[in-house]
Design a protein around this motif. Sequence first.
Motif, PDB file in Angstrom:
ATOM      1  N   ASP A   1     -11.050   3.391  -3.226  1.00 26.97           N
ATOM      2  CA  ASP A   1     -10.007   2.689  -3.542  1.00 26.97           C
ATOM      3  C   ASP A   1     -10.545   1.376  -3.918  1.00 26.97           C
ATOM      4  O   ASP A   1      -9.912   0.480  -4.744  1.00 26.97           O
ATOM      5  CB  ASP A   1      -9.119   2.354  -2.399  1.00 26.97           C
TER       6      ASP A   1
ATOM      7  N   GLU B   1       1.058   4.105  -2.934  1.00 27.36           N
ATOM      8  CA  GLU B   1       0.958   5.519  -2.766  1.00 27.36           C
ATOM      9  C   GLU B   1       1.938   6.375  -3.425  1.00 27.36           C
ATOM     10  O   GLU B   1       1.607   7.351  -4.089  1.00 27.36           O
ATOM     11  CB  GLU B   1       0.693   5.964  -1.430  1.00 27.36           C
ATOM     12  N   ARG B   2       3.108   5.875  -3.375  1.00 28.64           N
ATOM     13  CA  ARG B   2       4.247   6.669  -3.950  1.00 28.64           C
ATOM     14  C   ARG B   2       4.223   6.651  -5.404  1.00 28.64           C
ATOM     15  O   ARG B   2       4.542   7.342  -6.333  1.00 28.64           O
ATOM     16  CB  ARG B   2       5.802   6.034  -3.144  1.00 28.64           C
TER      17      ARG B   2
ATOM     18  N   ARG C   1      -5.792  13.680  -7.615  1.00 30.39           N
ATOM     19  CA  ARG C   1      -5.851  12.673  -6.314  1.00 30.39           C
ATOM     20  C   ARG C   1      -7.052  13.040  -5.660  1.00 30.39           C
ATOM     21  O   ARG C   1      -7.557  11.920  -4.836  1.00 30.39           O
ATOM     22  CB  ARG C   1      -4.565  12.859  -5.591  1.00 30.39           C
TER      23      ARG C   1
ATOM     24  N   LYS D   1      -6.324   2.394  -9.658  1.00 30.08           N
ATOM     25  CA  LYS D   1      -6.371   3.715  -9.172  1.00 30.08           C
ATOM     26  C   LYS D   1      -5.220   4.651  -9.617  1.00 30.08           C
ATOM     27  O   LYS D   1      -5.502   5.691  -9.900  1.00 30.08           O
ATOM     28  CB  LYS D   1      -5.990   3.482  -7.525  1.00 30.08           C
ATOM     29  N   THR D   2      -4.160   4.200 -10.053  1.00 31.50           N
ATOM     30  CA  THR D   2      -3.064   4.999 -10.744  1.00 31.50           C
ATOM     31  C   THR D   2      -3.712   5.114 -12.135  1.00 31.50           C
ATOM     32  O   THR D   2      -3.370   6.402 -12.699  1.00 31.50           O
ATOM     33  CB  THR D   2      -1.641   4.127 -10.824  1.00 31.50           C
TER      34      THR D   2
ATOM     35  N   LEU E   1       1.440   6.338  -7.198  1.00 32.91           N
ATOM     36  CA  LEU E   1       0.631   7.325  -7.691  1.00 32.91           C
ATOM     37  C   LEU E   1       1.047   8.701  -7.681  1.00 32.91           C
ATOM     38  O   LEU E   1       0.835   9.654  -8.670  1.00 32.91           O
ATOM     39  CB  LEU E   1      -0.790   7.135  -6.676  1.00 32.91           C
ATOM     40  N   ASP E   2       1.492   9.157  -6.480  1.00 29.24           N
ATOM     41  CA  ASP E   2       2.001  10.726  -6.355  1.00 29.24           C
ATOM     42  C   ASP E   2       3.222  10.836  -7.492  1.00 29.24           C
ATOM     43  O   ASP E   2       3.074  11.840  -8.187  1.00 29.24           O
ATOM     44  CB  ASP E   2       2.731  10.785  -5.005  1.00 29.24           C
TER      45      ASP E   2
ATOM     46  N   GLU F   1      -9.776  10.029  -4.211  1.00 24.79           N
ATOM     47  CA  GLU F   1      -9.903   9.855  -2.797  1.00 24.79           C
ATOM     48  C   GLU F   1     -11.503   9.837  -2.351  1.00 24.79           C
ATOM     49  O   GLU F   1     -11.895   9.099  -1.809  1.00 24.79           O
ATOM     50  CB  GLU F   1      -9.225  10.602  -1.836  1.00 24.79           C
TER      51      GLU F   1
ATOM     52  N   ALA G   1      -4.386  -1.029  -6.931  1.00 28.94           N
ATOM     53  CA  ALA G   1      -3.349   0.086  -6.952  1.00 28.94           C
ATOM     54  C   ALA G   1      -3.066   0.438  -8.425  1.00 28.94           C
ATOM     55  O   ALA G   1      -3.002   1.476  -8.766  1.00 28.94           O
ATOM     56  CB  ALA G   1      -2.012  -0.461  -6.365  1.00 28.94           C
TER      57      ALA G   1
ATOM     58  N   ARG H   1       0.756  -1.251   0.098  1.00 34.53           N
ATOM     59  CA  ARG H   1      -0.059  -0.113  -0.012  1.00 34.53           C
ATOM     60  C   ARG H   1       0.906   1.151  -0.203  1.00 34.53           C
ATOM     61  O   ARG H   1       0.465   2.106  -0.602  1.00 34.53           O
ATOM     62  CB  ARG H   1      -1.060   0.070   1.297  1.00 34.53           C
ATOM     63  N   ALA H   2       1.822   1.306   0.821  1.00 38.03           N
ATOM     64  CA  ALA H   2       2.766   2.608   0.955  1.00 38.03           C
ATOM     65  C   ALA H   2       3.453   2.891  -0.425  1.00 38.03           C
ATOM     66  O   ALA H   2       3.436   3.931  -0.988  1.00 38.03           O
ATOM     67  CB  ALA H   2       3.854   2.430   2.073  1.00 38.03           C
TER      68      ALA H   2
END
Length: 439
Positions: free
Chosen positions: A421, A307-308, A413, A345-346, A310-311, A417, A342, A303-304
């Motif tokens: 998800d 998130e990176r 983003r 979502k991206t 995606l950012d 949100e 993931a 998960r972490a």
Amino acid sequence: MSPPVSSTATLSRDRCARSQHLADGTFVAASPAAVAVYGAPPEALVGRRLLDLVAPEDVADAESALAEAMRSSDAVSFVVRLRGDGDAPRRVEIVAHAADGAAGERQLCCVARDAATAARAMAEQVQLSSRAEAMGRRLERLICSVPGIVWEIWFVDDPARQRVSFVSERAVALSGYTPEEWLSTPNFWAKITHPDDVASADATAALMAKGSASAQSRWFTKDGRIIWVETQMQVLRDEDGNPAGYCGVTIDITARKEAAQEQARLREEIIQSQARLLAELSTPLIPLSDGVVAMPLIGSLDRARAERVLDTLLHGIGASGARVAILDITGVPTVDEQVAEALLKTARGVQLLGAEVVLTGIRPEVAQALVALGAELTGIVTRGTLQDGIRYASGERRSAPRRDHGLPPGAAREHLEKRGDDPGHGALVTPTSQRRPLG
């Protein structure tokens, strides 16, 4: 004969003759040691005058000393030579003092010993005193050489109430308080200890259990500073072996504490810097050509890291204005529900920016896993290899204009949100004319 000297000192009982006399010096009683000192047994001395045993040349001085002893409240010490000892008369030291007899009359009490023995005892006393003074000077030098406060505490009634009986001069340099201030107040150490540290600084339990202990605490100095100190303590016991106090050494460890805190801060900075570097390396965004970027993913996608990804991708596309983003999952060993979520979502985030997503590295087992998971891939171009994805992006889309629409990265983003998800919730559905086949 030496002149009489008033003294409150008492002679050693070793080989000393004790006797009682009338005011004129007549023996009333004598101890058995009289034989060794006067040369006659006690029964032979009773009824004789002490002056009759003294050499004629010392009689006047002895008589004067006895008279002074009768008048004075202090003991009088004098040395006389005895009769009948030939060319080398024996010298005797006598200490006399007045006391009331049984009938209330004044009597003389005398303690006598050989003067040579007295001289040896005096010499030994002088030697012992000299040694004690030397030991005291040595101890003082050792205490001065200790880089901290040397102290001694005795209990007042019980261990809860303590009074400092000794504190070295180093107390002034360390705490600002003089030894006199330390000695004047019971439990003075608690007065200058930080309230949060009083409990930990009180090592009574450990001292009682083990006989020694150490503690660290903060002190308020007299000039208002806060310093860190470390104290090493030892139990002091009385003659019966019961704890009666403590002694110890307290040193300033402020510099050590500050150095440790600085090391911890630098260590944390290094860890954070390494974490940022690893994060950047784990989500590299590579520009391939004008309008095309690629992100090859290697390793597990938690998960972490998702998130990176995606950012990094959203900000990279927003900064470069890329129209095509290739997301290569050749190096992702397993595609499970979390990885699929993931990826989708991206992809949705990239589409919100107005760019196109090309998903490459779709191996047969990956395709089967995506189908089994029911992943919604609408609007996502898929290719088997990274090379195929690059050809697609640079070939078919070469003539496509540079994108000039879509949401900013932050808005994209925020939109994701709000949608949640769940890959099945709010999935983007593009018109049929914009859909592209798998592979």
